[in-house]
Design a protein around this motif. Sequence first.
Motif, PDB file in Angstrom:
ATOM      1  N   ASP A 143       6.219 -10.599  -3.595  1.00  0.00           N
ATOM      2  CA  ASP A 143       6.591 -10.857  -5.263  1.00  0.00           C
ATOM      3  C   ASP A 143       7.390 -12.242  -5.433  1.00  0.00           C
ATOM      4  O   ASP A 143       7.295 -12.791  -6.450  1.00  0.00           O
ATOM      5  CB  ASP A 143       8.031  -9.761  -5.566  1.00  0.00           C
ATOM      6  N   ASP A 144       7.532 -13.067  -4.291  1.00  0.00           N
ATOM      7  CA  ASP A 144       8.188 -14.446  -4.141  1.00  0.00           C
ATOM      8  C   ASP A 144       7.868 -15.014  -2.892  1.00  0.00           C
ATOM      9  O   ASP A 144       7.355 -14.395  -2.054  1.00  0.00           O
ATOM     10  CB  ASP A 144       9.536 -14.499  -4.551  1.00  0.00           C
TER      11      ASP A 144
ATOM     12  N   ALA B   2       0.871  -1.190   0.030  1.00  0.00           N
ATOM     13  CA  ALA B   2       0.073   0.107  -0.043  1.00  0.00           C
ATOM     14  C   ALA B   2       0.925   1.083   0.071  1.00  0.00           C
ATOM     15  O   ALA B   2       0.451   2.217  -0.562  1.00  0.00           O
ATOM     16  CB  ALA B   2      -0.869  -0.053   1.201  1.00  0.00           C
ATOM     17  N   MET B   3       2.038   1.328   0.695  1.00  0.00           N
ATOM     18  CA  MET B   3       3.060   2.400   0.329  1.00  0.00           C
ATOM     19  C   MET B   3       3.167   2.547  -0.821  1.00  0.00           C
ATOM     20  O   MET B   3       4.081   3.855  -0.976  1.00  0.00           O
ATOM     21  CB  MET B   3       4.139   2.114   1.630  1.00  0.00           C
ATOM     22  N   ASP B   4       3.508   1.534  -1.649  1.00  0.00           N
ATOM     23  CA  ASP B   4       4.058   1.767  -3.192  1.00  0.00           C
ATOM     24  C   ASP B   4       5.641   2.065  -3.063  1.00  0.00           C
ATOM     25  O   ASP B   4       5.994   2.946  -3.845  1.00  0.00           O
ATOM     26  CB  ASP B   4       3.202   3.023  -3.866  1.00  0.00           C
ATOM     27  N   LEU B   5       6.292   1.167  -2.299  1.00  0.00           N
ATOM     28  CA  LEU B   5       7.512   1.472  -2.026  1.00  0.00           C
ATOM     29  C   LEU B   5       8.490   0.628  -3.161  1.00  0.00           C
ATOM     30  O   LEU B   5       7.710  -0.268  -3.878  1.00  0.00           O
ATOM     31  CB  LEU B   5       8.215   0.857  -0.706  1.00  0.00           C
ATOM     32  N   ASP B   6       9.571   1.251  -3.507  1.00  0.00           N
ATOM     33  CA  ASP B   6      10.438   0.443  -4.421  1.00  0.00           C
ATOM     34  C   ASP B   6      11.172  -0.766  -3.956  1.00  0.00           C
ATOM     35  O   ASP B   6      12.364  -0.796  -4.265  1.00  0.00           O
ATOM     36  CB  ASP B   6      11.163   1.519  -5.169  1.00  0.00           C
ATOM     37  N   CYS B   7      10.477  -1.387  -3.272  1.00  0.00           N
ATOM     38  CA  CYS B   7      11.109  -2.803  -2.631  1.00  0.00           C
ATOM     39  C   CYS B   7      10.171  -3.951  -3.095  1.00  0.00           C
ATOM     40  O   CYS B   7       8.996  -3.970  -2.981  1.00  0.00           O
ATOM     41  CB  CYS B   7      11.570  -2.944  -1.337  1.00  0.00           C
TER      42      CYS B   7
ATOM     43  N   ARG C 258      16.972 -15.973  -5.448  1.00  0.00           N
ATOM     44  CA  ARG C 258      15.710 -15.336  -5.550  1.00  0.00           C
ATOM     45  C   ARG C 258      15.921 -13.796  -5.285  1.00  0.00           C
ATOM     46  O   ARG C 258      14.897 -13.033  -6.020  1.00  0.00           O
ATOM     47  CB  ARG C 258      14.695 -16.237  -4.587  1.00  0.00           C
ATOM     48  N   LEU C 259      16.783 -13.646  -4.251  1.00  0.00           N
ATOM     49  CA  LEU C 259      16.803 -12.041  -4.144  1.00  0.00           C
ATOM     50  C   LEU C 259      17.140 -11.451  -5.192  1.00  0.00           C
ATOM     51  O   LEU C 259      16.929 -10.349  -5.424  1.00  0.00           O
ATOM     52  CB  LEU C 259      17.485 -11.911  -2.690  1.00  0.00           C
ATOM     53  N   ARG C 260      18.519 -11.860  -5.641  1.00  0.00           N
ATOM     54  CA  ARG C 260      19.189 -11.263  -6.826  1.00  0.00           C
ATOM     55  C   ARG C 260      18.069 -11.067  -8.207  1.00  0.00           C
ATOM     56  O   ARG C 260      18.088 -10.090  -8.764  1.00  0.00           O
ATOM     57  CB  ARG C 260      20.354 -12.039  -7.327  1.00  0.00           C
ATOM     58  N   ALA C 261      17.489 -12.102  -8.117  1.00  0.00           N
ATOM     59  CA  ALA C 261      16.297 -11.917  -9.180  1.00  0.00           C
ATOM     60  C   ALA C 261      15.281 -10.866  -9.231  1.00  0.00           C
ATOM     61  O   ALA C 261      15.098 -10.204 -10.204  1.00  0.00           O
ATOM     62  CB  ALA C 261      15.550 -13.376  -9.395  1.00  0.00           C
ATOM     63  N   LEU C 262      14.893 -10.807  -7.971  1.00  0.00           N
ATOM     64  CA  LEU C 262      13.880  -9.683  -7.506  1.00  0.00           C
ATOM     65  C   LEU C 262      14.652  -8.360  -7.729  1.00  0.00           C
ATOM     66  O   LEU C 262      14.173  -7.407  -8.351  1.00  0.00           O
ATOM     67  CB  LEU C 262      13.610  -9.903  -6.036  1.00  0.00           C
TER      68      LEU C 262
ATOM     69  N   PRO D 191      12.709  -1.343 -11.061  1.00  0.00           N
ATOM     70  CA  PRO D 191      12.492  -0.482 -11.918  1.00  0.00           C
ATOM     71  C   PRO D 191      13.515  -0.117 -12.938  1.00  0.00           C
ATOM     72  O   PRO D 191      13.141  -0.217 -14.305  1.00  0.00           O
ATOM     73  CB  PRO D 191      11.918   1.059 -11.157  1.00  0.00           C
ATOM     74  N   MET D 192      14.600  -0.050 -12.460  1.00  0.00           N
ATOM     75  CA  MET D 192      15.790  -0.018 -13.446  1.00  0.00           C
ATOM     76  C   MET D 192      16.378  -1.294 -13.757  1.00  0.00           C
ATOM     77  O   MET D 192      16.974  -1.900 -12.909  1.00  0.00           O
ATOM     78  CB  MET D 192      16.786   0.994 -12.717  1.00  0.00           C
TER      79      MET D 192
END
Length: 220
Positions: A96-97, A68-73, A111-115, A120-121
């Motif tokens: 996300d996973d 809901a915070m729309d964070l880039d994480c 999995r963390l590196r894939a995420l 966005p970049m």
Amino acid sequence: MRVLVVEDERYMGRVLEIGLRQEAIAVDVVHDGEAALEKVTVYDYDAVVLDRDLPGVHGDEVCRRIVAMDLDCRVLMLTAAGRLGDKVEGLGLGADDYLAKPFDFPELVARLRALYRRSPMVHPPVLTFADLSFDTHRRIVTRAGAEIRLTPKEQAVLELLLRADGGVLSAEYLLDKAWDAHCDPLTNAVRLVVHTLRKKLGHPQLVHTAIGAGYRLGLA
């Protein structure tokens, strides 16, 4: 890459902290949902490893609020429940996973590196600049074909500089992304790591200081 681990089992949290740091990942660890929500509002994390069964604020609610915070994480939900229905429910909350305990640590890192690559970049797994190459999957750095041995912290700083694509990164930004919350903001750790990184990368120099602004990669 900077990760927040939310794990109520303190021993497990410590194991994950040590293991991820050895993979050149900056880690903060908290043990309940309330502390997790406080951390994500203060620090800019790339991913959150979130135990679903947390005391106080449940992991499901933590996930909902982060989304809901729309964070880039990205959120990787970690739980002892491995049934298909649990996975579907966790992903439905906005995670996300999803990784069920017990798990293999290398899988968690992968999995963390894939995420991270899905941020966005978007960047390829092999980052290059001039004759410098960094395989972020195998964690191998080469220059002109010769392998260069770097510490996890040097790898973390180099990866950030490569991802910046020639842009200037401030010492504060590097400190925020490559170190954890326990690091003294007045420390000269960034300067020291950049100094050793320059020496190891050799000549001609690739890491340059932008006076009063930070550091960047460049040929001159």
